[in-house]
Design a protein around this motif. Sequence first.
Motif, short mmCIF file in Angstrom:
data_model
loop_
_atom_site.label_atom_id
_atom_site.label_comp_id
_atom_site.label_asym_id
_atom_site.label_seq_id
_atom_site.Cartn_x
_atom_site.Cartn_y
_atom_site.Cartn_z
N GLY A 1 0.82 -1.21 0.00
CA GLY A 1 0.00 0.00 0.00
C GLY A 1 0.85 1.26 0.00
N ASP A 2 0.53 2.20 0.88
CA ASP A 2 1.29 3.45 0.93
C ASP A 2 2.52 3.36 1.82
OD1 ASP A 2 0.23 3.43 3.47
OD2 ASP A 2 -0.91 5.29 3.27
N GLY A 3 2.77 2.19 2.39
CA GLY A 3 3.97 1.99 3.19
C GLY A 3 3.84 2.39 4.65
N GLY A 4 2.62 2.72 5.09
CA GLY A 4 2.44 3.12 6.48
C GLY A 4 2.79 2.03 7.47
N VAL A 5 2.34 0.80 7.20
CA VAL A 5 2.65 -0.33 8.08
C VAL A 5 4.09 -0.80 7.84
CG1 VAL A 5 1.90 -2.59 8.89
CG2 VAL A 5 0.22 -0.98 8.01
N THR A 6 4.57 -0.65 6.60
CA THR A 6 5.96 -1.00 6.28
C THR A 6 6.92 -0.18 7.14
OG1 THR A 6 5.16 -1.18 4.00
CG2 THR A 6 7.50 -1.48 4.35
N ASP A 7 6.58 1.08 7.38
CA ASP A 7 7.42 1.94 8.20
C ASP A 7 7.61 1.36 9.60
OD1 ASP A 7 7.47 3.68 6.06
OD2 ASP A 7 5.92 5.00 6.86
N ILE A 8 6.53 0.82 10.16
CA ILE A 8 6.58 0.26 11.51
C ILE A 8 7.53 -0.93 11.56
CG2 ILE A 8 5.22 -0.97 13.25
CD1 ILE A 8 2.85 0.83 12.45
N MET A 9 7.42 -1.82 10.58
CA MET A 9 8.26 -3.02 10.56
C MET A 9 9.67 -2.72 10.09
SD MET A 9 5.56 -5.80 8.99
CE MET A 9 5.30 -4.86 7.46
#
Length: 323
Positions: A159-167
């Motif tokens: 997606g927009d990388g919002g959850v990617t940022d957390i991981m």
Amino acid sequence: MCSLQMRTLCFGAWVVFYVSVLLAARRMWSGKYVRSPLARAAFLNMVTNTEFTGHEVEEWYRCCPDMLGETVRPLFVQSQLDVDTQAFLQRSVEKSGWLFTQLYHSFFSTIFSPLISRTSINGFLGRGSMFVFSRDQFQHLLKIDPDWRGEKLLDLGAGDGGVTDIMGSHFREVYATEVSPPMKWQLQRKNYRLLEIDEWQRTGFQYDLISCLNLLDRCDDPLELLEDIKKSLVPGSGRLILAVVLPFQPYVEIGGRWVRPKEQLQVKGKTWEEQVTNLSDDVFQKIGFEVEAVTRLPYLCEGDMNQDYYVLDDAVFVLRPQE
């Protein structure tokens, strides 16, 4: 009056009518139209409350362990509302109140939804961010410290990388896949390494963690996807973190239309606990995965003019390949 002028006039009148309807709809949901003073006070407290407490929020995390199967029961991790989740909800409430921004978003979606997917529309507009878990919830599920670092992460359908940022803060190299071109642009701006959806399985890379968040019910071949993930994990230490919306209702978005996937994944059970047990004991076991941990979390999405935020029930699993 010429034809062009008539068309322009009609279009302008339609825009004015459309905006008027949206404004009227939003006003109807404002506290002004709640007649009882007590009810109005309760309403205003509800829409301005930043603590997000109460029965509804408790239900987001509620699980009856006695209804889980014997093998998965001791693996359940109880989660709760935390600071990061509250911050996301508060931002969503604030954005929902940006009237002219929401009018523009609604108008844009109405025009282009027959032509492009909802995901791409959200990518163009920079809206509709998702929230699956907080940083603390992620660390708690994987049983890692804040300073822990791995080598490679692959986020499928980022997606927009919002959850990617957390991981991603826990990994030296972060890879991602995404179908929507506008979402790809957002991931590239964050300097994540993009792989095509038919490429990541053949790179020869092996990942310390692969995330598959709310993708299993939105892909054509879910069982093949799980097989490819298992082959791409680092032997012994590699893990899959998988989120799935329950009740399980698989559909694939194609050009703004929702159709049934080619491969039907059957998930049995009526309650959240029954479907979690079926996924754990039947679906994942047959593919060759064992459950290390599972929790219940709200799958949150930024809202619009009609609602401050949207929420679905997620089951979030940590899986390891069977030895």
